[in-house]
Design an enzyme around this catalytic site. Structure first.
Site, PDB file in Angstrom:
ATOM      1  N   ASP A 169      40.319  55.939  52.152  1.00 56.90           N
ATOM      2  CA  ASP A 169      41.012  54.944  51.336  1.00 56.90           C
ATOM      3  C   ASP A 169      42.503  55.194  51.156  1.00 56.90           C
ATOM      4  O   ASP A 169      43.245  54.280  50.876  1.00 56.90           O
ATOM      5  CB  ASP A 169      40.338  54.823  49.966  1.00 56.90           C
ATOM      6  N   LYS A 170      42.971  56.435  51.298  1.00 57.49           N
ATOM      7  CA  LYS A 170      44.391  56.667  51.021  1.00 57.49           C
ATOM      8  C   LYS A 170      44.868  57.954  51.677  1.00 57.49           C
ATOM      9  O   LYS A 170      44.078  58.821  52.039  1.00 57.49           O
ATOM     10  CB  LYS A 170      44.643  56.730  49.516  1.00 57.49           C
TER      11      LYS A 170
END
Length: 394
Positions: free
Chosen positions: A311-312
């Site tokens: 996600d990041k």
């Protein structure tokens, strides 16, 4: 006596293996047939004993297990004087059990390592206002606890007073410590890398986030995948079928050796043992490396995965911050780096440690009038210079 024999299975396996080696050495090297046969007979008896005990225990609860097949096959091989087959079959079966137990023990050690990460004690505020060290099990919800630099946060709670940077990698996987101020939430098992805080216990024992992680891993080991459930059903009917087939073959052919061969070849040991052991090993190795799998079903589903999306930035890290890039604005930077290292040496912040590791050996200078700027960095007086170390805002 039965339990004692079963507890010595590994010893019996070693003795059986050595006797088999002696048997073949006597036959092919010493050409002593008598010593060879007796070595293999004794190896067979040693090997059959724990297997027969397990078969008897299974039969008492009306279960025809693999041990029953192996016991009948080994005893039958002895009866027809095929001592090599009897000794080798029992040895391989026991050795397979040893490998299975070794894998399970390694997995349990991974779970043990995980549980050992849980804090065991806490500094609890007593009625007189003093803090005393108590077992973490003696902490109740609402208690006030003191956490010092380098200590593990004992419970899930809320910061009441103080400030510090907490390494939450064991919970979130994030490498960079998080600055915690009053009213911030903290988690059991995380480490206060600098500062001192007082917290209120909100969740204790198995109710903490870390406690639920341990519980999740333990439950995952007990879960069964669809493949395991199918194999359990398959072996339940397959084992009696092999026995019936061997009896039918013997009845029609009157060849006891052929019937025993069918029993030996028909043992589904690798099938029944292989899948659950590999799943448990996968869950245990995952836990050891910080990857939590919710069960055997997940491992099976992963076989169909071809892409994983994170996600990041920063999710996948080694767990410790390091310097990514260095930019210098003067040719002779040794003195400047000495000033920087001197200031960072005064701090126990994780980013300060990363900078010191990057600089390496250098000349240190006396540091005076150190001022910590919250959320910014440090300003100090070094060898007559005012040195600021921190972020862009500072």
């Amino acid at each position: 006596m039965q339990q004692y024999i079963l507890s010595k299975k590994n010893v019996i396996t070693v003795i059986s293996g050595l006797l088999i080696v002696l048997g073949f050495f006597s036959h092919f090297v010493l050409e002593n047939v008598g010593l060879s046969e007796w070595s293999l007979i004794i190896a067979s008896v040693f090997g059959i004993t724990p297997i027969a005990i397990q078969a008897f225990q299974a039969m008492k609860v009306k279960v025809i297990s693999i041990d029953v097949l192996v016991s009948i096959a080994a005893i039958g091989a002895l009866f027809i004087q095929n001592y090599e087959e009897s000794a080798i079959v029992t040895f391989l079966f026991l050795f397979g059990h040893y490998l299975e137990q070794r894998t399970l023990n390694q997995t349990r050690s991974a779970i043990k390592e995980l549980t050992e990460m849980a804090p065991e004690s806490a500094l609890k505020q007593m009625d007189n206002g003093e803090f005393e060290e108590v077992e973490v099990d003696d902490v109740d919800e609402g208690d006030i606890l003191l956490v010092k630099t380098g200590a593990k946060v004992p419970v899930d709670g809320t910061v009441l007073t103080g400030e510090g940077h907490i390494n939450e990698a064991s919970i979130t996987g994030e490498a960079v410590p998080v600055n915690k101020l009053a009213d911030a939430e903290v988690f059991a098992g995380t480490i206060l890398e600098n500062g001192t805080i007082q917290i209120r216990a909100d969740r204790v024992g198995e109710d903490t986030t870390f406690g639920k992680i341990i519980e999740l891993v333990e439950e995952a080991q007990d879960s069964k995948s669809e493949a395991e459930r199918f194999i359990d059903r398959f072996s339940k009917y397959y084992t009696p079928a092999v026995l019936v087939l061997a009896i039918v073959v013997w009845a029609f052919s009157q060849n006891i050796e052929l019937a025993i061969t069918i029993l030996v070849l028909g043992c589904p040991g690798a099938l029944v043992i292989g899948v659950p052991v590999s799943n448990v090993a996968g869950i245990g190795n995952g836990a050891r490396n910080g990857v939590l799998l919710k069960g055997s079903e997940v491992i099976q589903d992963f076989s169909n995965v071809d892409t994983i999306v994170f996600d990041k930035t920063g999710t996948l890290t080694v767990g410790n911050p390091t310097v990514a890039a260095t930019e210098l604005y003067e040719k002779d930077s040794a003195e400047t780096l000495g000033y920087l290292a001197s200031v960072e040496r005064e701090s126990d912040h994780p980013l300060a440690k990363a900078v010191l590791n990057q600089i390496g050996e250098t000349n240190f200078y006396p540091v005076e009038e150190t001022e910590v700027v919250k959320g910014g960095g440090i300003v100090s007086s070094v060898a007559g210079h005012r040195v600021a170390v921190g972020n862009v805002a500072l």
